[in-house]
Design a protein around this motif. Structure first.
Motif, PDB file in Angstrom:
ATOM      1  N   ALA A   2      22.400 -47.640  51.259  1.00 57.41           N
ATOM      2  CA  ALA A   2      22.568 -46.206  51.535  1.00 57.41           C
ATOM      3  C   ALA A   2      21.514 -45.348  50.845  1.00 57.41           C
ATOM      4  O   ALA A   2      20.922 -44.453  51.464  1.00 57.41           O
ATOM      5  CB  ALA A   2      23.970 -45.768  51.124  1.00 57.41           C
ATOM      6  N   ALA A   3      21.282 -45.595  49.559  1.00 60.82           N
ATOM      7  CA  ALA A   3      20.338 -44.765  48.803  1.00 60.82           C
ATOM      8  C   ALA A   3      18.925 -44.908  49.355  1.00 60.82           C
ATOM      9  O   ALA A   3      18.211 -43.911  49.568  1.00 60.82           O
ATOM     10  CB  ALA A   3      20.370 -45.147  47.330  1.00 60.82           C
ATOM     11  N   LEU A   4      18.510 -46.150  49.611  1.00 64.68           N
ATOM     12  CA  LEU A   4      17.162 -46.392  50.144  1.00 64.68           C
ATOM     13  C   LEU A   4      17.021 -45.785  51.527  1.00 64.68           C
ATOM     14  O   LEU A   4      16.005 -45.150  51.838  1.00 64.68           O
ATOM     15  CB  LEU A   4      16.885 -47.886  50.187  1.00 64.68           C
ATOM     16  N   GLY A   5      18.043 -45.967  52.364  1.00 67.00           N
ATOM     17  CA  GLY A   5      17.988 -45.413  53.709  1.00 67.00           C
ATOM     18  C   GLY A   5      17.823 -43.907  53.695  1.00 67.00           C
ATOM     19  O   GLY A   5      17.043 -43.343  54.470  1.00 67.00           O
ATOM     20  N   GLN A   6      18.554 -43.244  52.804  1.00 63.80           N
ATOM     21  CA  GLN A   6      18.477 -41.786  52.732  1.00 63.80           C
ATOM     22  C   GLN A   6      17.118 -41.323  52.221  1.00 63.80           C
ATOM     23  O   GLN A   6      16.556 -40.337  52.701  1.00 63.80           O
ATOM     24  CB  GLN A   6      19.588 -41.247  51.829  1.00 63.80           C
ATOM     25  N   ILE A   7      16.566 -42.048  51.257  1.00 63.37           N
ATOM     26  CA  ILE A   7      15.239 -41.703  50.727  1.00 63.37           C
ATOM     27  C   ILE A   7      14.181 -41.812  51.822  1.00 63.37           C
ATOM     28  O   ILE A   7      13.337 -40.916  51.992  1.00 63.37           O
ATOM     29  CB  ILE A   7      14.877 -42.624  49.535  1.00 63.37           C
TER      30      ILE A   7
END
Length: 227
Positions: free
Chosen positions: A14-19
């Motif tokens: 989730a965090a990587l995707g959002q970044i």
């Protein structure tokens, strides 16, 4: 520069995707973010993106499986794999099922953006409206179909069609191995060279009905198509 580029990103972290999504959007990309392969497949069908960026390891449907399903009906959309894997077999598999490029994690956003633009530009250039003849074969490049005399046409894969296109364009001349690897795969490393050898073998089989046509391996240089 990125106006109107619609990018489908499938990433379960989730965090990587959002970044990645937010970084691309600041550069005017339209980004569709999905956290698993099943959602990504549905969005691919409903949103008609220009390019796919797929994480290899995802729940419900991994990136390779998703790419195979998409390539069954779409041989033209560019696909970039995101992977933490570095084994030779994984990289070769990604290219052999129709992937155009891959990035190993961690990667820089600048590198991803450059690769996306290169693939988009390459795809536009390669969509040339040409019907070519080769011996007793007719090759419809836009439709990626190969026909032998009056027989039914055979559907080629994305990479088979583009490789044959360049071989015919350079007929009776040596097609530089490094040049074509960089043009179609984006790199000329060991993994992509092995993948190209596989596709050359597939083309030889498809062309064997005309005994005058040969794809010759010019050791140390590349390949030459003759008829």
């Amino acid at each position: 520069m990125s106006k109107n580029i619609k990018l489908l990103l499938a990433e379960d972290e989730a965090a990587l995707g959002q970044i990645i999504k937010e970084s691309l959007e600041t550069r005017d990309f339209e980004v569709i973010l999905c956290d698993n392969g099943e959602k990504a497949f549905e969005k691919y069908k409903s949103e008609s993106p220009d390019i796919l960026v797929l994480d290899v390891m995802m729940p419900k449907k991994d990136g390779f499986t998703l790419a195979k399903e998409i390539r069954a009906t779409d041989d033209t959309i560019p696909i970039i794999f995101l992977t933490a894997k570095s084994q030779t077999t994984d990289v070769v598999e990604g290219f052999s099922i129709g992937g155009n490029d891959y990035l190993k994690k961690p990667f820089s956003m600048e590198e991803l953006i450059v690769r996306v633009h290169n693939l988009i530009d390459r795809t536009k250039t390669q969509k040339a409206s040409e019907i070519m003849t080769l011996g007793h074969f007719t090759f419809d490049f836009p439709k990626q179909q190969l026909s032998f005399m009056d027989e039914a046409s055979v559907q080629l894969t994305h990479r088979e069609a583009h490789l044959l296109f360049h071989l015919i364009k350079n007929k009776n001349q040596v097609l530089d191995r490094s040049l074509i690897l960089n043009k179609l795969w984006g790199t000329d490393d060991f993994f992509t060279a092995r993948s190209m050898d596989v596709f050359i073998s597939k083309l030889r089989k498809k062309l064997q009905k005309d005994k005058n046509i040969q794809i010759i391996n010019v050791r140390g240089f590349g390949y030459k198509l003759t008829e």
